[in-house]
Design a protein around this motif. Structure first.
Motif, PDB file in Angstrom:
ATOM      1  N   GLY A 206       0.806  -1.216   0.000  1.00 10.17           N
ATOM      2  CA  GLY A 206       0.000   0.000   0.000  1.00 10.17           C
ATOM      3  C   GLY A 206       0.838   1.265   0.000  1.00 10.17           C
ATOM      4  N   ASP A 207       0.229   2.355   0.507  1.00  6.75           N
ATOM      5  CA  ASP A 207       0.840   3.685   0.525  1.00  6.75           C
ATOM      6  C   ASP A 207       1.913   3.744   1.611  1.00  6.75           C
ATOM      7  OD1 ASP A 207       1.501   6.362   0.698  1.00  6.75           O
ATOM      8  OD2 ASP A 207      -0.565   7.079   0.764  1.00  6.75           O
ATOM      9  N   LEU A 208       3.182   3.854   1.213  1.00  3.48           N
ATOM     10  CA  LEU A 208       4.285   3.820   2.172  1.00  3.48           C
ATOM     11  C   LEU A 208       4.210   4.966   3.177  1.00  3.48           C
ATOM     12  CD1 LEU A 208       7.256   2.940  -0.227  1.00  3.48           C
ATOM     13  CD2 LEU A 208       5.984   1.399   1.243  1.00  3.48           C
ATOM     14  N   SER A 209       3.631   6.099   2.772  1.00  2.00           N
ATOM     15  CA  SER A 209       3.565   7.253   3.676  1.00  2.00           C
ATOM     16  C   SER A 209       2.683   6.983   4.894  1.00  2.00           C
ATOM     17  CB  SER A 209       3.057   8.492   2.930  1.00  2.00           C
ATOM     18  OG  SER A 209       1.700   8.316   2.545  1.00  2.00           O
ATOM     19  N   LEU A 210       1.812   5.956   4.796  1.00  2.00           N
ATOM     20  CA  LEU A 210       0.937   5.634   5.923  1.00  2.00           C
ATOM     21  C   LEU A 210       1.718   5.101   7.120  1.00  2.00           C
ATOM     22  CD1 LEU A 210      -2.057   3.963   4.044  1.00  2.00           C
ATOM     23  CD2 LEU A 210      -1.925   6.280   4.971  1.00  2.00           C
ATOM     24  N   PHE A 211       2.994   4.761   6.891  1.00  2.00           N
ATOM     25  CA  PHE A 211       3.791   4.240   7.999  1.00  2.00           C
ATOM     26  C   PHE A 211       4.721   5.296   8.587  1.00  2.00           C
ATOM     27  CE2 PHE A 211       6.993   1.319   9.953  1.00  2.00           C
ATOM     28  CZ  PHE A 211       6.119   0.674  10.825  1.00  2.00           C
ATOM     29  N   ASP A 212       4.554   6.540   8.209  1.00  4.12           N
ATOM     30  CA  ASP A 212       5.428   7.595   8.747  1.00  4.12           C
ATOM     31  C   ASP A 212       5.366   7.652  10.273  1.00  4.12           C
ATOM     32  OD1 ASP A 212       6.183   8.219   6.203  1.00  4.12           O
ATOM     33  OD2 ASP A 212       4.954  10.037   6.032  1.00  4.12           O
ATOM     34  N   ASP A 213       4.165   7.519  10.832  1.00  4.99           N
ATOM     35  CA  ASP A 213       4.038   7.546  12.294  1.00  4.99           C
ATOM     36  C   ASP A 213       4.713   6.329  12.921  1.00  4.99           C
ATOM     37  OD1 ASP A 213       2.664   9.909  12.170  1.00  4.99           O
ATOM     38  OD2 ASP A 213       0.665   8.988  12.348  1.00  4.99           O
ATOM     39  N   GLY A 214       4.701   5.208  12.201  1.00  3.34           N
ATOM     40  CA  GLY A 214       5.384   4.022  12.696  1.00  3.34           C
ATOM     41  C   GLY A 214       6.886   4.224  12.763  1.00  3.34           C
ATOM     42  N   ILE A 215       7.444   4.859  11.739  1.00  6.06           N
ATOM     43  CA  ILE A 215       8.882   5.166  11.735  1.00  6.06           C
ATOM     44  C   ILE A 215       9.228   6.050  12.929  1.00  6.06           C
ATOM     45  CG2 ILE A 215      10.719   6.335  10.469  1.00  6.06           C
ATOM     46  CD1 ILE A 215       9.974   3.690   9.231  1.00  6.06           C
ATOM     47  N   ALA A 216       8.390   7.044  13.171  1.00  9.75           N
ATOM     48  CA  ALA A 216       8.631   7.938  14.305  1.00  9.75           C
ATOM     49  C   ALA A 216       8.595   7.169  15.626  1.00  9.75           C
ATOM     50  CB  ALA A 216       7.599   9.061  14.311  1.00  9.75           C
TER      51      ALA A 216
END
Length: 490
Positions: A206-216
Motif C-alpha cells: 500500500g501507501d508507504l507514507s501511511l507508515f510515517d508515524d510508525g517510523i517515528a
C-alpha cells in the motif's frame, strides 16, 4: 580488505535472503566487486560451489547463497556459506562445514558444540574480504533468540567478533513490526545493541507514507535510524525459494494446460528444481501438503528430492500418496522422480550401513525396475549432459548418496559423456534421474512440455531470474537510502 555490512532479522522469513540478493545486485550495478556471506544456514536446498584453492573438487552451500552469488555476477564458493545444516529428522541434521560433510549430529549436541565453528566461519569470511570491495552478510533467524547467544555464530556472535555493523530487518506483512524492532532493542545486550546501525521495514503493501508515524515510533523506542521501507516485491516470487515454509504460498491456482503435482515431503530438498516449470504460463505447479491427496487432474506428478529418502518414503505412504501415484500411473499419467524421488520410485532402497538412520532394506514404490544401495561417497558435481529421448543438451548438478541400477537404466534420462544417468519405465510414463536443475535447461524443458501439448515460446528461465534481480535492485535503490547503507559498511 573489503568493507562489510550485515542484515539480521527480527525473526525468520522476514525477507533477508531476497534483500541481500537485491543489495548485491545493486552494489554490482554501482561497480562494486561484491560477495555474499552467510555464516550459518539451515536448509535442504543446497547448491554446488567451488572449494578454496581452485581445482575440480566441489562442495555444498545453501541455495540462497548460490542465488546471491548470481546477483553479484561471480561463481559461488563454499566460503559464502561455511556452515550448512541439512535437517534429516526433527531431532538431527547433517552438518556441512566449508563444503564438506562432517556427518550427522543431534540438535542438542550441535547447540553445545557449534561455538567451535566460529574459526572456520571467520576464516571463510576473511578469504572473501580479500577478493572483494564489499561483503554483504546475511544472518539466520534472529538476534533476539538470546537463549542461543552464548555459542552464536550466525548473528551477533559473528558480528561482534568480525566487527561487522548490523542492519535489522522487520517484516510488516506479518504484523507487529514496531513491537518486533523495539522488543529486539530492549532485550539485546549493550554490546550487541551497539552493533546495530539502523533498520529496514520490509514487505509493506500500500501507501508507504501511511507508515510515517510508525517510523517515528520506532525511532522513539530505539534511537535507530531508518534506512527505508521496502514495498512488497512481486519479483521475489520469480526467484528460487530458500525455505520450504514458502512452498504453499508459491502454489499457483491459475487455469493451465498442465497441472504438475508435487508432494511436500517432510524433508523435501532442492524444490527449486520446479521453478522453471512454474515460470511457464501454461503450467500450474501445485505443492500438495501432508494430509491432502494428490489431485486426480494432474497430468504430471514430480517426486522431488529429499534429505531422507527412506524416512520420506515412509512419510509418503502415511499420506496415501503411494496409492495416488499408482492410480495416476494406471490412468496413463506421467511421473518424474528427482534424486531422492528417483530412488523412491524403484523396487527397493538398501541402506546396509544405516547412513540415513536404521540399517536395512526398504521396499520402494515399484514404478521403476531399479534398486538403490546407499553408499558413503556423495556425488557433488556440475553436469553437462545430453537427453537421448529429446535430442537436446542439458545442464544440471548432482548432489546425492547412493547408486541406482536395474533394467530400466537401459533407457537413461541423460548421457553424461559416455555415462548414463537415470531410468525410464518400459511404457515411457515413469522416469527418474539424479540430475537437479534439468528443467532449467530451456531446450530440454521445451521438448519435455511439448509431450503435453505445450509450446513454451522459447522461455529463457535464467534471463527471467536475472531480470527479477535487476528489478529488485532498482526498487531497493528507489525505497532505501542505499548511499547511507554503503557508508555504514566498514
Amino acid at each position: 580488505m573489503a568493507r562489510a555490512i550485515m542484515l539480521q532479522g527480527t525473526g525468520s522469513d522476514v525477507g533477508k535472503s531476497v534483500l541481500v540478493a537485491g543489495l548485491c545486485r545493486m552494489a554490482k550495478r554501482r561497480g562494486f566487486d561484491v560477495r555474499p556471506f552467510k555464516p550459518q544456514n539451515m536448509s535442504n536446498n543446497a547448491a554446488i560451489a567451488a572449494m578454496p584453492g581452485g581445482g575440480d573438487e566441489m562442495g555444498e552451500i545453501g541455495r540462497a547463497q548460490w542465488l546471491q552469488a548470481l546477483a553479484c555476477g561471480v561463481a559461488p564458493s563454499v566460503d559464502m556459506n561455511p556452515v550448512l545444516i541439512k535437517p534429516e529428522s526433527d531431532m538431527g541434521a547433517q552438518l556441512v562445514v566449508q563444503g564438506r560433510s562432517r556427518g550427522s549430529a543431534r540438535a542438542r549436541d550441535y547447540q553445545r558444540s557449534k561455538g567451535a565453528l566460529i574459526g572456520p566461519v571467520l576464516e571463510s569470511f576473511e578469504r572473501l574480504r580479500k577478493e572483494a570491495d564489499l561483503v554483504i552478510v546475511e544472518g539466520a533467524g534472529s538476534p533476539a533468540e538470546i537463549n542461543l547467544r552464548a555459542r552464536d555464530i550466525a548473528n551477533m556472535g559473528f558480528a561482534t567478533q568480525a566487527d561487522v555493523p548490523v542492519v535489522l530487518v522487520g517484516d510488516i506483512d506479518r504484523g507487529g513490526v514496531i513491537a518486533a524492532l523495539a522488543g529486539t532493542h530492549l532485550i539485546l545486550s549493550d554490546e550487541d545493541r551497539r552493533m546495530i546501525v539502523g533498520y529496514i521495514v520490509n514487505k509493506f503493501r500500500g501507501d508507504l507514507s501511511l507508515f510515517d508515524d510508525g517510523i517515528a515510533a520506532i525511532g522513539r523506542f530505539t534511537g535507530w535510524p531508518s534506512f527505508g521501507v521496502v514495498p512488497w516485491l512481486a519479483d521475489a516470487s520469480r526467484l528460487p525459494p530458500e525455505d520450504s515454509v514458502t512452498l504453499a504460498r508459491r502454489t499457483s491456482h491459475l487455469p493451465a494446460k498442465l497441472k504438475v503435482a508435487v508432494p511436500m515431503l517432510s524433508r523435501i530438498a532442492n524444490f527449486d528444481d520446479l521453478d522453471p516449470l512454474s515460470a511457464e504460463p501454461e503450467v500450474e505447479v501445485v505443492f500438495v501438503p501432508p494430509g491432502e491427496r494428490l489431485p486426480r487432474d494432474a497430468g504430471l506428478i514430480v517426486l522431488p528430492g529429499s534429505k531422507s529418502t527412506i524416512g520420506d518414503l515412509a512419510f509418503l505412504r502415511r499420506q496415501g500418496w503411494d496409492e495416488d501415484l499408482k492410480a495416476h500411473h494406471a490412468r496413463g499419467g506421467r511421473i518424474v522422480g528427482l534424486c531422492g524421488g528417483y530412488q523412491m520410485l524403484g523396487r527397493s532402497v538398501d541402506d546396509p550401513e544405516g547412513f540415513e538412520g536404521e540399517a536395512g532394506r526398504f521396499e520402494g514404490l515399484g514404478l521403476l525396475d531399479v534398486e538403490t544401495v546407499m553408499q558413503p561417497q556423495k556425488a557433488l558435481r556440475e553436469v553437462e549432459a545430453f537427453s537421448p529421448r529429446h535430442g537436446v543438451a542439458l545442464s544440471g548438478y548432482e548432489i546425492h548418496i547412493g547408486r541406482t541400477e536395474g533394467a530400466d537404466c537401459a533407457r537413461p534420462v541423460a548421457m553424461i559423456g559416455d555415462r548414463p544417468d537415470g531410468a525410464t519405465s518400459s511404457d515411457g510414463l515413469v522416469t527418474g534421474t539424479y540430475l537437479h536443475g534439468l528443467f532449467g535447461s530451456d531446450a530440454f524443458r521445451a521438448r519435455f512440455l511439448r509431450e503435453f501439448g505445450i509450446e513454451t515460446g522459447g522461455t529463457n528461465y535464467r534471463a527471467q531470474v536475472e531480470q527479477a534481480l535487476d528489478n529488485i535492485a532498482m526498487q531497493l535503490e528507489e525505497h532505501l537510502d542505499c548511499d547511507a547503507l554503503l557508508a555504514a559498511a566498514r
